[in-house]
Design a protein around this motif. Structure first.
Motif, short mmCIF file in Angstrom:
data_model
loop_
_atom_site.label_atom_id
_atom_site.label_comp_id
_atom_site.label_asym_id
_atom_site.label_seq_id
_atom_site.Cartn_x
_atom_site.Cartn_y
_atom_site.Cartn_z
N PHE A 16 0.86 -1.32 -0.05
CA PHE A 16 -0.45 -0.25 0.42
C PHE A 16 0.57 1.30 -0.22
O PHE A 16 0.46 1.85 -0.40
CB PHE A 16 -1.41 0.28 1.37
N VAL A 17 1.44 0.67 0.88
CA VAL A 17 3.07 2.77 0.42
C VAL A 17 3.40 2.78 -0.87
O VAL A 17 3.71 3.91 -1.81
CB VAL A 17 4.02 1.93 1.42
N GLY A 18 3.89 1.56 -1.15
CA GLY A 18 4.28 1.48 -2.72
C GLY A 18 2.81 2.59 -3.16
O GLY A 18 3.60 3.31 -4.77
N SER B 32 -15.58 -3.81 -0.08
CA SER B 32 -13.78 -3.57 -0.82
C SER B 32 -13.76 -2.01 -0.17
O SER B 32 -13.83 -1.33 0.12
CB SER B 32 -14.27 -3.79 -2.44
N TYR B 33 -11.82 -2.63 0.41
CA TYR B 33 -11.27 -1.93 0.98
C TYR B 33 -11.01 -0.43 -0.42
O TYR B 33 -10.76 -1.08 -1.58
CB TYR B 33 -10.21 -2.64 1.65
N ILE B 34 -10.91 0.51 0.28
CA ILE B 34 -10.13 1.56 -0.93
C ILE B 34 -9.87 2.55 0.20
O ILE B 34 -9.51 2.79 1.21
CB ILE B 34 -11.62 1.87 -1.32
N ALA B 35 -9.54 3.54 -1.03
CA ALA B 35 -8.43 4.37 -0.36
C ALA B 35 -8.20 6.22 -1.32
O ALA B 35 -9.30 5.38 -2.24
CB ALA B 35 -7.50 4.33 -0.59
N PHE B 36 -7.71 7.30 -0.26
CA PHE B 36 -8.74 8.50 -1.39
C PHE B 36 -7.58 9.22 -1.00
O PHE B 36 -7.47 9.17 0.45
CB PHE B 36 -10.25 8.89 -2.06
#
Length: 254
Positions: free
Chosen positions: A23-25, A133-137
């Motif tokens: 996730f860092v990448g 579902s896992y998400i990010a923004f």
């Protein structure tokens, strides 16, 4: 049994570490594609006013944001222009942008900038992501206060729900709301906390970094100022399928 439990804990710890590293990448790859949307006034101080967030797609010159983020009125006497802010912090640069397409129904806008291409994000297909579902923004929450420093939030899709939001009274119902009541479409409700400056941020798959939606609405309990100290935690995003639709309708090929 006592021998296997420590082994399972070690395996779980390794898996978590690898997932975090991945996730860092993903975040590092996403950040150069995140831009600010606002107004540039060369004759004024401050020169730049940040209204929301956008992200780069296609050939590196198309920018996606919310329709409501675009400035509605520019003062020509002050040489005001709509601008895209790229980079971060003190190294941020201003690019002029033209509006290529808008959709008030889906609250989407597509801009085009001139100059060198920027790193672009990849759009997911038109399938809806399932609840859980896992998400990010990544965007510029409270950008007017914090400045052009991209911030990442993560969470999950809590629900897929119609856009129609009940009004407290008949006096609050407007023409736009009536149109949506006749033909509601589905949006994602998230358990992640966004802020007004996040409007237009790409919501992406935490594993692949592909855009699955666009942040467009934060449920504010009282005032926009109160959302800083007392956020509701309820955020909505437009599924990327509607962005694909707007691109097709305007013959924009990525």
């Amino acid at each position: 049994m006592s021998i296997h439990i420590p082994l399972l804990l070690v395996i779980a710890s390794l898996f978590t570490s690898y997932a975090q590293a991945d996730f860092v990448g993903v975040v590092a790859k996403i950040k150069p594609s995140v831009v600010g949307i606002g107004i540039h006034t060369p004759t004024s101080r401050p020169q730049n006013i940040l209204r929301g967030t956008g992200f780069v797609i296609g050939d590196g010159r198309y920018i996606v944001t919310n329709d409501h983020v675009l400035p509605t009125l520019l003062d020509e006497s002050l040489l005001q222009k709509m601008a895209v802010f790229i980079g971060s912090g003190k190294n941020a640069k201003v690019r002029e942008a033209e509006i290529v397409a808008t959709s008030s129904l889906y609250d989407l806008a597509i801009l085009k900038i001139s100059g060198a291409a920027l790193p672009a994000m990849t759009l997911a297909n038109e399938d809806l992501y399932a609840d859980g579902s896992y998400i990010a923004f990544t965007g510029f929450p409270i950008g007017g206060v914090l400045g052009l420093y991209p911030v990442t939030h993560r969470g999950m899709i809590a629900s897929i729900t119609p856009t129609v939001v009940p009004a407290a009274s008949a006096g609050q119902i407007n023409l736009k709301m009536l149109k949506r009541m006749r033909n509601p479409y589905l949006v994602y409700q998230l358990d992640a906390t966004a802020y007004p400056g996040n409007s237009g941020s790409a919501m992406y798959d935490m594993k692949t970094g592909k855009v699955v939606g666009i942040i467009n609405k934060v449920f504010v309990q009282a005032t926009k100022e109160a959302v800083i100290s007392n956020p509701s935690g309820i955020t909505y995003a437009i599924p990327v399928k509607y962005l694909h639709q707007v691109l097709r309708e305007n013959n924009i090929k990525l």
